[in-house]
Design a protein around this motif. Structure first.
Motif, short mmCIF file in Angstrom:
data_model
loop_
_atom_site.label_atom_id
_atom_site.label_comp_id
_atom_site.label_asym_id
_atom_site.label_seq_id
_atom_site.Cartn_x
_atom_site.Cartn_y
_atom_site.Cartn_z
N THR A 189 -1.54 8.39 6.18
CA THR A 189 -2.47 8.40 7.31
C THR A 189 -3.90 8.08 6.84
O THR A 189 -4.60 7.27 7.46
N VAL A 190 -4.32 8.70 5.74
CA VAL A 190 -5.66 8.46 5.22
C VAL A 190 -5.80 7.01 4.77
O VAL A 190 -6.83 6.36 5.02
N LEU A 191 -4.78 6.47 4.11
CA LEU A 191 -4.85 5.08 3.66
C LEU A 191 -4.92 4.10 4.83
O LEU A 191 -5.60 3.08 4.74
N LYS A 192 -4.23 4.41 5.92
CA LYS A 192 -4.30 3.54 7.09
C LYS A 192 -5.69 3.55 7.71
O LYS A 192 -6.16 2.54 8.21
N GLN A 193 -6.35 4.69 7.64
CA GLN A 193 -7.69 4.81 8.22
C GLN A 193 -8.76 4.17 7.35
O GLN A 193 -9.73 3.61 7.87
N THR A 194 -8.60 4.24 6.03
CA THR A 194 -9.65 3.76 5.14
C THR A 194 -9.43 2.33 4.66
O THR A 194 -10.38 1.65 4.30
N GLY A 195 -8.19 1.88 4.63
CA GLY A 195 -7.90 0.57 4.07
C GLY A 195 -7.82 0.64 2.56
O GLY A 195 -8.01 1.68 1.95
N MET A 196 -7.52 -0.51 1.93
CA MET A 196 -7.37 -0.54 0.47
C MET A 196 -8.55 -1.27 -0.16
O MET A 196 -8.86 -2.39 0.21
N SER A 197 -9.18 -0.60 -1.08
CA SER A 197 -10.23 -1.23 -1.88
C SER A 197 -9.92 -0.94 -3.34
O SER A 197 -9.02 -0.16 -3.66
N SER A 198 -10.65 -1.57 -4.24
CA SER A 198 -10.40 -1.34 -5.66
C SER A 198 -10.72 0.11 -6.04
O SER A 198 -10.04 0.70 -6.87
N ARG A 199 -11.71 0.69 -5.42
CA ARG A 199 -12.05 2.10 -5.69
C ARG A 199 -10.93 3.03 -5.23
O ARG A 199 -10.58 3.97 -5.94
N ILE A 200 -10.37 2.78 -4.09
CA ILE A 200 -9.28 3.63 -3.58
C ILE A 200 -8.04 3.47 -4.45
O ILE A 200 -7.35 4.45 -4.76
N MET A 201 -7.76 2.24 -4.88
CA MET A 201 -6.61 2.03 -5.77
C MET A 201 -6.81 2.79 -7.08
O MET A 201 -5.87 3.40 -7.60
N MET A 235 0.83 -1.19 0.00
CA MET A 235 0.00 0.00 0.00
C MET A 235 0.87 1.25 0.00
O MET A 235 0.58 2.20 -0.70
N LYS A 236 1.97 1.23 0.70
CA LYS A 236 2.83 2.40 0.80
C LYS A 236 3.59 2.65 -0.51
O LYS A 236 3.98 3.78 -0.79
N TRP A 237 3.74 1.64 -1.33
CA TRP A 237 4.51 1.81 -2.56
C TRP A 237 3.79 2.69 -3.57
O TRP A 237 4.40 3.25 -4.47
N TYR A 238 2.45 2.85 -3.45
CA TYR A 238 1.72 3.77 -4.31
C TYR A 238 2.25 5.20 -4.16
O TYR A 238 2.27 5.97 -5.11
N ILE A 239 2.66 5.54 -2.96
CA ILE A 239 3.15 6.89 -2.69
C ILE A 239 4.39 7.19 -3.55
O ILE A 239 4.57 8.30 -4.01
N TYR A 240 5.22 6.19 -3.78
CA TYR A 240 6.46 6.40 -4.53
C TYR A 240 6.23 6.58 -6.03
O TYR A 240 7.15 6.93 -6.75
#
Length: 148
Positions: free
Chosen positions: A22-34, A1-6
């Motif tokens: 911080t936002v990603l940790k709170q929301t989690g990863m879904s296909s919509r967020i990706m 998940m953190k590699w998206y930032i790079y």
């Protein structure tokens, strides 16, 4: 998940990276967020590249200088005698594109000022750069047709 930032540009990561983690940790990863992250990466790189400078000049200024040089080459070196009809049409379209791009650039200068007019932040500047691109394409077509 953190590699998206790079995948974001460095300036963007320095400014917003911690907040996004911080936002990603709170929301989690879904296909919509990706999917939203990928759209954000494209948008961030678009902004980064449109404001990037080459040897102290913005990309739009470089395009203007190149097109002025090409107009000089056309007026000095190339005569229209013996050029096919298609080449003449390509040259006319190229010159019209150049003319419209210059009109938009000057209109943008009067609207927002000289320095901001050369950035990619206004719609007129983006349209002017787009017309410069069509100018370059048709100018190259003209050169290819005249040299064949």
């Amino acid at each position: 998940m953190k590699w998206y930032i790079y995948l974001y540009p460095k300036r963007w990561r320095e400014r917003y990276g911690i907040e996004l983690i911080t936002v990603l940790k709170q929301t989690g990863m879904s296909s919509r967020i990706m999917f939203d992250l990928l759209l954000g990466i494209i948008d961030a790189w678009h902004i980064e590249l449109s404001e990037r400078k080459i040897l102290g000049f913005r990309m739009s200024q470089v395009l203007v200088l190149i097109s002025l040089f090409n107009v000089l080459v056309i007026t000095r070196l190339i005569s229209l005698v013996g050029v096919f009809i298609l080449g003449q049409i390509a040259l006319i379209i190229a010159m019209l594109s150049f003319f419209l791009a210059m009109i938009l650039l000057v209109a943008n200068m009067f609207k927002v000022g000289i320095i901001p007019a050369f950035s990619m932040k206004t719609r007129l500047a983006k349209m002017s750069v787009g017309l410069m691109g069509s100018y370059a394409v048709f100018f190259i077509v003209f050169l290819v047709l005249t040299n064949s």
